[in-house]
Design a protein around this motif. Structure first.
Motif, PDB file in Angstrom:
ATOM      1  N   LEU A  30       1.058  19.745   1.295  1.00 56.67           N
ATOM      2  CA  LEU A  30       0.295  18.667   0.802  1.00 56.67           C
ATOM      3  C   LEU A  30       0.721  18.041  -0.218  1.00 56.67           C
ATOM      4  O   LEU A  30       0.568  16.693  -0.531  1.00 56.67           O
ATOM      5  CB  LEU A  30      -1.276  19.241   0.430  1.00 56.67           C
ATOM      6  N   ASP A  31       1.662  18.678  -1.138  1.00 60.67           N
ATOM      7  CA  ASP A  31       2.212  17.595  -2.270  1.00 60.67           C
ATOM      8  C   ASP A  31       3.343  16.657  -1.522  1.00 60.67           C
ATOM      9  O   ASP A  31       3.612  15.579  -1.793  1.00 60.67           O
ATOM     10  CB  ASP A  31       2.924  18.560  -3.115  1.00 60.67           C
ATOM     11  N   ALA A  32       4.041  17.341  -0.526  1.00 61.27           N
ATOM     12  CA  ALA A  32       5.047  16.142   0.251  1.00 61.27           C
ATOM     13  C   ALA A  32       4.181  15.278   0.888  1.00 61.27           C
ATOM     14  O   ALA A  32       4.567  14.302   0.695  1.00 61.27           O
ATOM     15  CB  ALA A  32       5.791  16.912   1.168  1.00 61.27           C
ATOM     16  N   VAL A  33       2.792  15.475   1.559  1.00 62.36           N
ATOM     17  CA  VAL A  33       2.083  14.458   2.089  1.00 62.36           C
ATOM     18  C   VAL A  33       1.638  13.303   0.955  1.00 62.36           C
ATOM     19  O   VAL A  33       1.742  12.194   1.201  1.00 62.36           O
ATOM     20  CB  VAL A  33       0.968  15.090   2.783  1.00 62.36           C
ATOM     21  N   ALA A  34       1.413  13.912  -0.062  1.00 62.75           N
ATOM     22  CA  ALA A  34       0.851  13.150  -1.273  1.00 62.75           C
ATOM     23  C   ALA A  34       2.095  12.114  -1.749  1.00 62.75           C
ATOM     24  O   ALA A  34       1.874  10.996  -2.021  1.00 62.75           O
ATOM     25  CB  ALA A  34       0.698  13.787  -2.649  1.00 62.75           C
ATOM     26  N   ALA A  35       3.594  12.615  -1.485  1.00 57.42           N
ATOM     27  CA  ALA A  35       4.575  11.757  -1.928  1.00 57.42           C
ATOM     28  C   ALA A  35       4.752  10.546  -0.823  1.00 57.42           C
ATOM     29  O   ALA A  35       5.063   9.630  -1.098  1.00 57.42           O
ATOM     30  CB  ALA A  35       5.827  12.520  -1.940  1.00 57.42           C
ATOM     31  N   GLY A  36       4.417  11.023   0.196  1.00 59.04           N
ATOM     32  CA  GLY A  36       4.313   9.876   1.632  1.00 59.04           C
ATOM     33  C   GLY A  36       3.467   9.115   1.450  1.00 59.04           C
ATOM     34  O   GLY A  36       3.653   7.848   1.580  1.00 59.04           O
ATOM     35  N   LEU A  37       1.897   9.608   1.057  1.00 58.07           N
ATOM     36  CA  LEU A  37       1.005   8.763   0.839  1.00 58.07           C
ATOM     37  C   LEU A  37       1.276   7.591  -0.354  1.00 58.07           C
ATOM     38  O   LEU A  37       1.257   6.493  -0.212  1.00 58.07           O
ATOM     39  CB  LEU A  37      -0.245   9.328   0.574  1.00 58.07           C
ATOM     40  N   GLU A  38       1.825   8.015  -1.210  1.00 63.36           N
ATOM     41  CA  GLU A  38       2.438   7.197  -2.566  1.00 63.36           C
ATOM     42  C   GLU A  38       3.073   6.354  -1.984  1.00 63.36           C
ATOM     43  O   GLU A  38       3.133   4.899  -2.190  1.00 63.36           O
ATOM     44  CB  GLU A  38       2.513   8.091  -3.720  1.00 63.36           C
ATOM     45  N   ARG A  39       4.229   6.508  -1.293  1.00 60.73           N
ATOM     46  CA  ARG A  39       5.172   5.676  -0.935  1.00 60.73           C
ATOM     47  C   ARG A  39       4.600   4.888  -0.004  1.00 60.73           C
ATOM     48  O   ARG A  39       4.908   3.474  -0.269  1.00 60.73           O
ATOM     49  CB  ARG A  39       6.478   6.580  -0.086  1.00 60.73           C
ATOM     50  N   ALA A  40       3.763   4.986   1.081  1.00 61.07           N
ATOM     51  CA  ALA A  40       3.146   4.250   1.946  1.00 61.07           C
ATOM     52  C   ALA A  40       2.066   3.125   1.258  1.00 61.07           C
ATOM     53  O   ALA A  40       2.251   2.001   1.455  1.00 61.07           O
ATOM     54  CB  ALA A  40       2.371   4.797   3.072  1.00 61.07           C
ATOM     55  N   ALA A  41       1.374   3.853   0.294  1.00 63.07           N
ATOM     56  CA  ALA A  41       0.566   2.925  -0.470  1.00 63.07           C
ATOM     57  C   ALA A  41       1.003   1.639  -1.046  1.00 63.07           C
ATOM     58  O   ALA A  41       0.481   0.716  -1.217  1.00 63.07           O
ATOM     59  CB  ALA A  41      -0.507   3.851  -1.142  1.00 63.07           C
ATOM     60  N   GLY A  42       2.041   2.260  -1.680  1.00 64.40           N
ATOM     61  CA  GLY A  42       2.991   1.283  -2.522  1.00 64.40           C
ATOM     62  C   GLY A  42       3.201  -0.189  -1.643  1.00 64.40           C
ATOM     63  O   GLY A  42       3.357  -1.427  -2.282  1.00 64.40           O
ATOM     64  N   ALA A  43       3.430   0.080  -0.320  1.00 67.86           N
ATOM     65  CA  ALA A  43       3.618  -1.415   0.480  1.00 67.86           C
ATOM     66  C   ALA A  43       2.084  -2.011   0.813  1.00 67.86           C
ATOM     67  O   ALA A  43       2.384  -3.220   1.116  1.00 67.86           O
ATOM     68  CB  ALA A  43       4.163  -0.783   1.822  1.00 67.86           C
ATOM     69  N   MET A  44       1.199  -1.728   0.494  1.00 69.24           N
ATOM     70  CA  MET A  44      -0.125  -2.370   0.573  1.00 69.24           C
ATOM     71  C   MET A  44      -0.439  -3.146  -0.560  1.00 69.24           C
ATOM     72  O   MET A  44      -0.401  -2.647  -1.709  1.00 69.24           O
ATOM     73  CB  MET A  44      -1.329  -1.296   0.731  1.00 69.24           C
ATOM     74  N   GLY A  45      -0.619  -4.268  -0.357  1.00 67.82           N
ATOM     75  CA  GLY A  45      -1.024  -5.217  -1.174  1.00 67.82           C
ATOM     76  C   GLY A  45      -2.303  -5.932  -1.252  1.00 67.82           C
ATOM     77  O   GLY A  45      -3.008  -5.744  -0.564  1.00 67.82           O
ATOM     78  N   PRO A  46      -2.515  -7.102  -1.985  1.00 67.21           N
ATOM     79  CA  PRO A  46      -3.720  -7.908  -1.937  1.00 67.21           C
ATOM     80  C   PRO A  46      -4.053  -8.339  -0.543  1.00 67.21           C
ATOM     81  O   PRO A  46      -5.596  -8.239  -0.266  1.00 67.21           O
ATOM     82  CB  PRO A  46      -3.472  -8.909  -2.884  1.00 67.21           C
ATOM     83  N   MET A  47      -3.343  -8.630   0.205  1.00 67.87           N
ATOM     84  CA  MET A  47      -3.625  -9.407   1.938  1.00 67.87           C
ATOM     85  C   MET A  47      -4.230  -7.891   2.328  1.00 67.87           C
ATOM     86  O   MET A  47      -5.263  -8.310   3.239  1.00 67.87           O
ATOM     87  CB  MET A  47      -2.462  -9.680   2.373  1.00 67.87           C
ATOM     88  N   ASN A  48      -3.664  -6.965   2.401  1.00 65.28           N
ATOM     89  CA  ASN A  48      -4.289  -5.563   2.890  1.00 65.28           C
ATOM     90  C   ASN A  48      -5.465  -5.328   2.674  1.00 65.28           C
ATOM     91  O   ASN A  48      -6.472  -5.237   3.211  1.00 65.28           O
ATOM     92  CB  ASN A  48      -3.444  -4.260   2.750  1.00 65.28           C
ATOM     93  N   ARG A  49      -5.696  -5.472   1.168  1.00 65.79           N
ATOM     94  CA  ARG A  49      -7.227  -5.277   0.629  1.00 65.79           C
ATOM     95  C   ARG A  49      -8.059  -6.246   1.097  1.00 65.79           C
ATOM     96  O   ARG A  49      -9.444  -6.155   1.439  1.00 65.79           O
ATOM     97  CB  ARG A  49      -6.953  -5.197  -0.664  1.00 65.79           C
TER      98      ARG A  49
END
Length: 192
Positions: free
Chosen positions: A80-99
């Motif tokens: 789950l810590d590795a999943v957290a690292a993956g989620l953090e990496r993917a979330a970084g690609a989401m910006g204002p347009m996604n929101r």
């Protein structure tokens, strides 16, 4: 209209989500989407094979970012810590347009069985990407599958909370998905 105007892919996604929301998925044509985006139908088809694929624009990138984050997590990180690292990496690609698009996209999906099916397939694909990345780290299959599914659920819950939060702030998605993962981790511990 210019043939190679930049941002066509993004404009197509925005136009489609707007039209799906305004008049419904079934009533929206590729020609209408292209016209609203200010491009030709042939430009539409250079970016997407059909209008259904607009829903999963960026899915391959998201899957790749999730897998890369998991692969690059510290060697001693638990699943789950590795999943957290993956989620953090993917979330970084989401910006204002996604929101900005999230509430309209949610409404369009809720109104269309076909889009609900495509959204479900997207979730399966994201879970598979995380599961594969975890098994490549040596995580047993069953554990990797559960962690991958929790990762998808955390991403969806965090994304929903982020998109529904105050848009007057410039908050990043990552804290939302990491909070959702922590809540799911606690909930799963309470299952035993």
């Amino acid at each position: 209209m210019p043939r190679w105007e930049p941002g066509a892919r993004e404009r197509l996604v925005v136009a489609a989500v707007d039209l799906f929301t305004e008049q419904g998925y079934d009533a929206t044509t590729v020609a209408q989407i292209a016209e609203r985006a200010g491009v030709t139908k042939s430009t539409f088809f250079r970016h997407f094979p059909d209008k259904r694929e607009l829903l999963v624009a960026g899915q391959e990138t998201l899957s790749r970012l999730l897998a890369e984050g998991i692969a690059e997590a510290p060697a001693d990180a638990g699943p789950l810590d590795a999943v957290a690292a993956g989620l953090e990496r993917a979330a970084g690609a989401m910006g204002p347009m996604n929101r900005e698009l999230a509430p309209r996209l949610k409404a369009a999906v809720a109104a269309s069985t076909e889009l609900q099916e495509r959204d479900a397939l997207k979730s399966v694909s994201l879970a598979a990407a995380m599961t594969e990345a975890l098994t490549a780290r040596g995580v047993p299959d069953a554990t990797a599958a559960v962690a991958g599914e929790l990762g998808v659920l955390a991403f969806k819950r965090g994304y929903a909370a982020w998109s529904e939060s105050d848009r007057g702030t410039d908050e990043a998605l990552a804290p939302y998905v990491l909070t959702a993962l922590a809540e799911l981790r606690a909930a799963s511990a309470a299952l035993s």
